[in-house]
Scaffold this motif. Structure first.
Motif, PDB file in Angstrom:
ATOM      1  N   THR B  74       0.834  -1.198   0.000  1.00 44.30           N
ATOM      2  CA  THR B  74       0.000   0.000   0.000  1.00 44.30           C
ATOM      3  C   THR B  74       0.874   1.255   0.000  1.00 44.30           C
ATOM      4  O   THR B  74       0.602   2.211  -0.735  1.00 44.30           O
ATOM      5  CB  THR B  74      -0.959   0.018   1.211  1.00 44.30           C
ATOM      6  N   LEU B  75       1.949   1.240   0.795  1.00 43.98           N
ATOM      7  CA  LEU B  75       2.812   2.425   0.843  1.00 43.98           C
ATOM      8  C   LEU B  75       3.476   2.674  -0.512  1.00 43.98           C
ATOM      9  O   LEU B  75       3.500   3.814  -1.005  1.00 43.98           O
ATOM     10  CB  LEU B  75       3.878   2.276   1.933  1.00 43.98           C
ATOM     11  N   ALA B  77       2.466   1.841  -3.470  1.00 48.26           N
ATOM     12  CA  ALA B  77       1.481   2.337  -4.439  1.00 48.26           C
ATOM     13  C   ALA B  77       1.303   3.842  -4.265  1.00 48.26           C
ATOM     14  O   ALA B  77       1.206   4.595  -5.243  1.00 48.26           O
ATOM     15  CB  ALA B  77       0.149   1.610  -4.265  1.00 48.26           C
ATOM     16  N   ALA B  78       1.285   4.287  -3.010  1.00 48.40           N
ATOM     17  CA  ALA B  78       1.143   5.727  -2.746  1.00 48.40           C
ATOM     18  C   ALA B  78       2.397   6.486  -3.182  1.00 48.40           C
ATOM     19  O   ALA B  78       2.311   7.640  -3.620  1.00 48.40           O
ATOM     20  CB  ALA B  78       0.859   5.974  -1.265  1.00 48.40           C
TER      21      ALA B  78
END
Lengths: 430, 430
Positions: B74-75, B77-78
């Motif tokens: 998730t990190l 992707a950000a």
């Protein structure tokens, strides 16, 4: 409190033929910038949230539709980085995942977004999904039993870091008070999880919990856990009945009606005049590939309709007790109400897979939303534009201002987190 | 081709006491902007990639360190959303995940980033991790057997959409040629997966495959699958031996030496003068909480050292055959070489958990990197700044230019994808 509006993002649009229409660019289904644009448009319209559906197999016939797009959690994390206010709701299955991973990923998304994460909880009824995980298709009841235990574990993990546990005392070298970060020691029928979670308590404590099941099990699960429910309803009467039914189940779980918001889906086909809107509807209808629609209809009904005459009637089918029974009922009602042929049913479903399609001017669409909102049928709507991004732009630029003028929708973002926007407190560890 | 430099991002720094130093802000471990800044600094330095380690439990004593940060996928992707060139390498375990989910998430990250995804494959040796998934700690060999099958399934899923499968023929209504999108029908000891993947072939075809195991099984796995290897080496001699050993294993898998890049870890403690660098090293050392270091050392050795005198010798320990044997050997060598006390071993490990720590001016650090790079010990380095973001800024602004002047490192990004940057072709379906 005004109505809640969620933008349901789906490739280049919810109409199954959207990718063939000149208003879309079908290569955008795997283009981050396309989704960044959609999130930005939704945020400009002050919408509550954007939402991504999901399935764990290549569902639908990719020969005739622009399928095979992003995984929701990775995509929403990337959207979090370029937005400030909009909620980010990802669909994740409880049947083919582990609660530790899921609790952690939503906590991570919640940190990344500063408190804007939401989880649409699904139990994955499909056989193709099971076959990607070495499993037989689980029975309906078993899926919901696992989901129930899954939510217990996930909430315990989110609460395993209590508020205030992190002290950051540099002088004494004490980063956190470990008496407030505790194992959960869960032992159940489906899971054994020690905990604690390996990520700090997130801004919301836990994500907004969303659900869409309409079976008896699904409604009980929603009444216990969900804070927002997406639902497919075709008529005001049906929507009112669903609304009253679901809200009526809340007291048994010690909950108040306002603690669960009900958002029927609506696919708005917008035109400057009603004639323009009808023309757009017809253009999309003419692009339908019948073979694709028949496959979709077969999947929704759980019966293979291949070879049946398109201009003949829909055969009477029995709902599979482990399938999507409420969707089968909706389709049978739809066909029966107007005596539709298979081809006509396909056209009706092409716009939103059984969701409510409203065709008209921005005022006409606002009228319909207002009617449902003010008559006990909806707390808001799950907006499913037929094509994207244009259909969302039109909704934001033309329907939203109409709702704002009528005092039915916010003009500015107020609350900091998605849970607060839905009128819920921050989840606090018990 | 010049050396490869990867920025290993870890909270507010790799030194275990970094969070106590005034040059850091420990609350940033859950702050997206902190990581966006780190990725931007690394990209300014033209580094190959950023990398996030991972564990599936709260590892280490959070009482005394700033733990509990983001989930890697998730990190990253950000971070993809705010960068253009830098590679994005996430650690994901093959032991507690399903190949369908993992293959899909990396394909999604690869689409999101335009071809910059990398996967650091780990097999999760820890007991605490097993207990978050209702499992007993698996034996070493079993973990690698599962990893082997996992990679077979993942690569088959990535190849399940062949290049050119997507046609996007609006006129005829044919989106994709389904003869080039095929089930994989995998049936093995650990997995049964039907496929195809539910996301289109990504820009790289598959992520860069990275690995860090140093056991015999780990090295064979790397020789077969890995395209980059992270490793902890304390001396030029040890690094040369590891390098020759691993490269020597490639021909058995039909691979050339250049197809696997070896990147030892280095924690550079940088000062304008050597004295300044030594002062920073000493400041960090004085902030060590002995209880934390003792816990870390106990975990690495697989033996509880609590209660032993800090100023006494390290006891002789036997490596757990299912644990991190190579790390145990490294620590025993380190202690034995200089006759270190437990307190001294803790200080040595505090900077990089057994990785090479180099203290000095930018020129001195560049000298060391050059020596290893030109003498068969490294194809590049996994850079582990002791504190963040300052330690990375110093490396990028002071060490990187020195390497560029010497012709050892690129001055501009050339290749479009991470795989191309590592000298690898795009993966093409066989």
């Amino acid at each position: 409190m005004t109505m809640h509006l969620n933008a349901f993002l789906m490739g280049v649009g919810h109409h199954e033929a959207a990718w063939r229409h000149p208003l879309t660019e079908p290569r955008h289904v795997t283009d981050l910038r396309h989704f960044q644009e959609l999130a930005t448009i939704a945020e400009r319209g002050k919408l509550d949230s954007v939402f991504l559906a999901d399935g764990l197999a290549l569902l639908g016939n990719v020969r005739h539709n622009a399928l095979g797009g992003f995984e929701p959690l990775t995509l929403l994390a990337a959207l979090a980085a370029v937005t400030d206010h909009i909620g980010l709701i990802a669909t994740v299955s409880t049947t083919y995942n582990e609660p530790f991973h899921v609790a952690r990923k939503f906590a991570s998304l919640d940190h990344i977004s500063g408190g804007r994460a939401g989880w649409n909880i699904v139990t994955s009824s499909g056989a193709a999904e099971a076959r990607n995980f070495g499993r037989e298709r689980p029975a309906h009841g078993e899926r919901y039993q696992r989901a129930e235990e899954f939510l217990h574990v996930a909430t315990a993990l989110w609460d395993s870091w209590e508020p205030g546990a992190v002290l950051t005392d540099r002088g004494s070298g004490v980063y956190a008070d470990t008496s407030h970060i505790r194992p959960i020691e869960h032992v159940g029928d489906h899971f054994r999880v020690q905990g604690p979670l390996n990520i700090q308590r997130s801004p919301q404590g836990r994500p907004l919990l969303v659900q869409a099941g309409s079976s008896q099990d699904g409604k009980e699960f929603a009444a216990k856990w969900a804070e927002a429910v997406f639902t497919a309803q075709q008529t005001l009467g049906d929507a009112q009945e669903f609304y009253a039914d679901l809200k009526g189940r809340l007291p048994a779980y010690g909950r108040q009606p306002h603690e669960l918001k009900i958002l029927p889906g609506i696919s708005p086909v917008i035109g400057g005049t009603e004639r323009e809107a009808r023309r757009l509807e017809k253009e999309l209808e003419e692009l339908i590939v019948p073979a694709y629609g028949l496959g979709q209809l077969s999947t929704m009904l759980g019966v293979d309709l291949t070879g049946l005459p398109l201009d003949g009637p829909l055969p009477d089918v029995e709902a599979d007790p482990d399938g999507q029974q409420s969707r089968v009922k909706l389709i049978k009602d739809l066909a029966g109400r107007d005596g539709l042929t298979i081809r006509q049913v396909i056209a009706k479903l092409a716009g939103g897979r059984g969701h409510w399609v409203v065709v008209g001017t921005p005022e006409q669409i606002a009228d319909q939303l207002q009617e449902w909102y003010e008559n006990g049928a909806a707390d808001g709507f799950n907006v499913m534009p037929p094509y994207l991004p244009g259909g969302l732009t039109d909704f934001v630029e033309q329907v939203v201002p109409e709702l704002q003028v009528r005092g039915l929708f916010r003009k500015e973002y107020g609350e900091r987190t998605l849970r607060e926007r839905y009128g819920l407190g921050l989840a606090v560890a018990s």
